[in-house]
Scaffold this motif. Sequence first.
Motif, PDB file in Angstrom:
ATOM      1  N   ASN A 255      -6.944  -3.807  10.479  1.00 55.06           N
ATOM      2  CA  ASN A 255      -6.121  -3.136   9.488  1.00 55.06           C
ATOM      3  C   ASN A 255      -6.327  -3.701   8.083  1.00 55.06           C
ATOM      4  O   ASN A 255      -6.230  -4.911   7.879  1.00 55.06           O
ATOM      5  CB  ASN A 255      -4.660  -3.257   9.890  1.00 55.06           C
ATOM      6  N   PRO A 256      -6.585  -2.829   7.110  1.00 50.60           N
ATOM      7  CA  PRO A 256      -6.809  -3.269   5.731  1.00 50.60           C
ATOM      8  C   PRO A 256      -5.592  -3.070   4.836  1.00 50.60           C
ATOM      9  O   PRO A 256      -4.772  -2.170   5.045  1.00 50.60           O
ATOM     10  CB  PRO A 256      -7.929  -2.336   5.272  1.00 50.60           C
ATOM     11  N   THR A 257      -5.487  -3.917   3.835  1.00 52.19           N
ATOM     12  CA  THR A 257      -4.651  -3.641   2.680  1.00 52.19           C
ATOM     13  C   THR A 257      -5.545  -3.589   1.456  1.00 52.19           C
ATOM     14  O   THR A 257      -6.304  -4.538   1.195  1.00 52.19           O
ATOM     15  CB  THR A 257      -3.568  -4.709   2.483  1.00 52.19           C
ATOM     16  N   GLY A 410      -8.651   2.562  13.520  1.00 54.98           N
ATOM     17  CA  GLY A 410      -7.874   3.295  12.528  1.00 54.98           C
ATOM     18  C   GLY A 410      -6.402   3.297  12.880  1.00 54.98           C
ATOM     19  O   GLY A 410      -5.810   4.355  13.059  1.00 54.98           O
ATOM     20  N   LEU A 411      -5.824   2.091  12.984  1.00 51.41           N
ATOM     21  CA  LEU A 411      -4.419   2.020  13.385  1.00 51.41           C
ATOM     22  C   LEU A 411      -3.495   2.058  12.175  1.00 51.41           C
ATOM     23  O   LEU A 411      -2.747   3.003  11.976  1.00 51.41           O
ATOM     24  CB  LEU A 411      -4.173   0.764  14.221  1.00 51.41           C
ATOM     25  N   ALA A 412      -3.522   1.007  11.344  1.00 49.76           N
ATOM     26  CA  ALA A 412      -2.643   0.945  10.177  1.00 49.76           C
ATOM     27  C   ALA A 412      -3.457   0.569   8.951  1.00 49.76           C
ATOM     28  O   ALA A 412      -4.468  -0.136   9.047  1.00 49.76           O
ATOM     29  CB  ALA A 412      -1.521  -0.068  10.403  1.00 49.76           C
ATOM     30  N   ALA A 413      -3.012   1.036   7.790  1.00 52.56           N
ATOM     31  CA  ALA A 413      -3.667   0.695   6.533  1.00 52.56           C
ATOM     32  C   ALA A 413      -2.644   0.793   5.424  1.00 52.56           C
ATOM     33  O   ALA A 413      -1.733   1.632   5.473  1.00 52.56           O
ATOM     34  CB  ALA A 413      -4.845   1.627   6.253  1.00 52.56           C
ATOM     35  N   SER A 414      -2.794  -0.081   4.420  1.00 48.95           N
ATOM     36  CA  SER A 414      -1.854  -0.023   3.302  1.00 48.95           C
ATOM     37  C   SER A 414      -2.599  -0.125   1.978  1.00 48.95           C
ATOM     38  O   SER A 414      -3.742  -0.595   1.917  1.00 48.95           O
ATOM     39  CB  SER A 414      -0.799  -1.126   3.416  1.00 48.95           C
ATOM     40  N   LEU A 415      -1.917   0.337   0.935  1.00 47.97           N
ATOM     41  CA  LEU A 415      -2.447   0.324  -0.421  1.00 47.97           C
ATOM     42  C   LEU A 415      -1.401  -0.292  -1.338  1.00 47.97           C
ATOM     43  O   LEU A 415      -0.226   0.094  -1.298  1.00 47.97           O
ATOM     44  CB  LEU A 415      -2.757   1.750  -0.882  1.00 47.97           C
ATOM     45  N   VAL A 416      -1.815  -1.266  -2.157  1.00 51.22           N
ATOM     46  CA  VAL A 416      -0.941  -1.825  -3.192  1.00 51.22           C
ATOM     47  C   VAL A 416      -1.480  -1.336  -4.527  1.00 51.22           C
ATOM     48  O   VAL A 416      -2.560  -1.735  -4.968  1.00 51.22           O
ATOM     49  CB  VAL A 416      -0.900  -3.354  -3.129  1.00 51.22           C
TER      50      VAL A 416
END
Length: 482
Positions: A255-257, A410-416
């Motif tokens: 999982n990426p941020t 492709g489970l979780a991903a977030s954007l800051v």
Amino acid sequence: MADTRQNYVGGEWTTADTGETVDVVNPADPSEVVYTYQNSGAEDAATAADAAAAAADDWGATPAPERGDILREAGDILADRKQELTELLTDEEGKTHAEAGGEVQRAIDIFHYYAGKTHDMGGDVKSSSGQNTNLYTVDEPVGVVSLITPWNYPIAIPAWKMAPALAAGNAVLLKPASVAPGPAHAIVEALDEAGIPDGAVNLVTGPGSEVGTEFATNDAVDAVSFTGSSQVGNMVYDQATEDQKRVQMEMGGKNPTLVMDSADVDEAADIVAGGAFGVTGQACTATSRAIVHEDVYDDFVDAITGRAESIEIGPGDEYDMGPQVTESELEGTLEYIDIAEEEGATLVAGGGEPEGDHLDDGFYVEPTVFTDVQNDMRIAQEEVFGPVLAVIPVADYEEALEVCNDVEYGLAASLVSNDHSEINRFKRDVEAGVVKINEATTGLELHVPFGGFKNSSSETWREQGDAGLDFYTISKTVYENY
């Protein structure tokens, strides 16, 4: 000697036909045996499947609100035992008390949530195009369902599978992970005390190669829900679908941020640190990649390194981060750290086993940060089930998105980001089942769907919320001409 816990089959607490047991130890002090459990075999699992099949029709015919009353009572029993269960979860899995208490509360809330849902179950009334015709659907239970659950959320995940399955009227077979089966055992104890009919829920502890395989292939089983690694999940999928069982697979993540140049760096570091190092990185939704715009890269590296180095490690009743669950999990994490260094990544925080009198016996690893990571490195592509973060520099949003999606998971991903264009593009273009904006990749609400894309999921059925009931029901369409 620690107490020996039994299987629960057909409404009775039973010992395994194998005559074998297995000790579960405290990962903070492996000399301490928490409980001893049945080390069951395929015959024990088959007996449980027979019990579930015998109970399925009567439990399915029980009015849904009556089923809900039992779920609500089970939730109340869990609530009364919250402190005890928090300590058990910490002792078996290693979470801090704060993390364990939150997870126990999640299980309580799930049982209460699905207890309420039973009052709205049944089907939908539709308008018929013909005269003198009633047209409606009837939702029925699938039948017997096998639930195979992991050790990293040993009460929340069994709860979010069991509660909707039972609410929908299915008979349940539960195989918790052998590493930390106690919290799932406690759920079944609560259901037993709440008065669930004999055979409606059954628990068998033992290895996946025996119990899990039988639960996936037994002719009495109609559906299989699995959470765990992609490697094991794909095996279970093949076993279960050979005779066309309904399947639900939730598996690994990478999982990426994404941290963009408009982000507040300190806020971004807090978000990433929580996702990467919370629950010792032992979550399928844990943040394992920080994909960072080059304009804020150096500042972010300084900030995340500081966060990692400030975490106090030790037993979960006193410290910020507990141990890994087993020695083999610790060894796997340390191996990936070695691989990252061999591939040319730069270690800037952690990377080893911490020292201290309170750390001598447990399965501890330092929160670890790597920089100068290329996306084709194994540390950027393969799931590391520990507190290890790979920081990857990118030139702009387009490159960040490309790197983000360039994995098999492709489970979780977030954007800051504070750029609304980037935010809206990210929601549309990211290949992940859970999308977070200015939040950590971890953390889930119980009333909305959860699941992944690509090799994170079978992409068949989602869990939790109303979607969690869909997997456990099958619809009939009724044309009633009067």
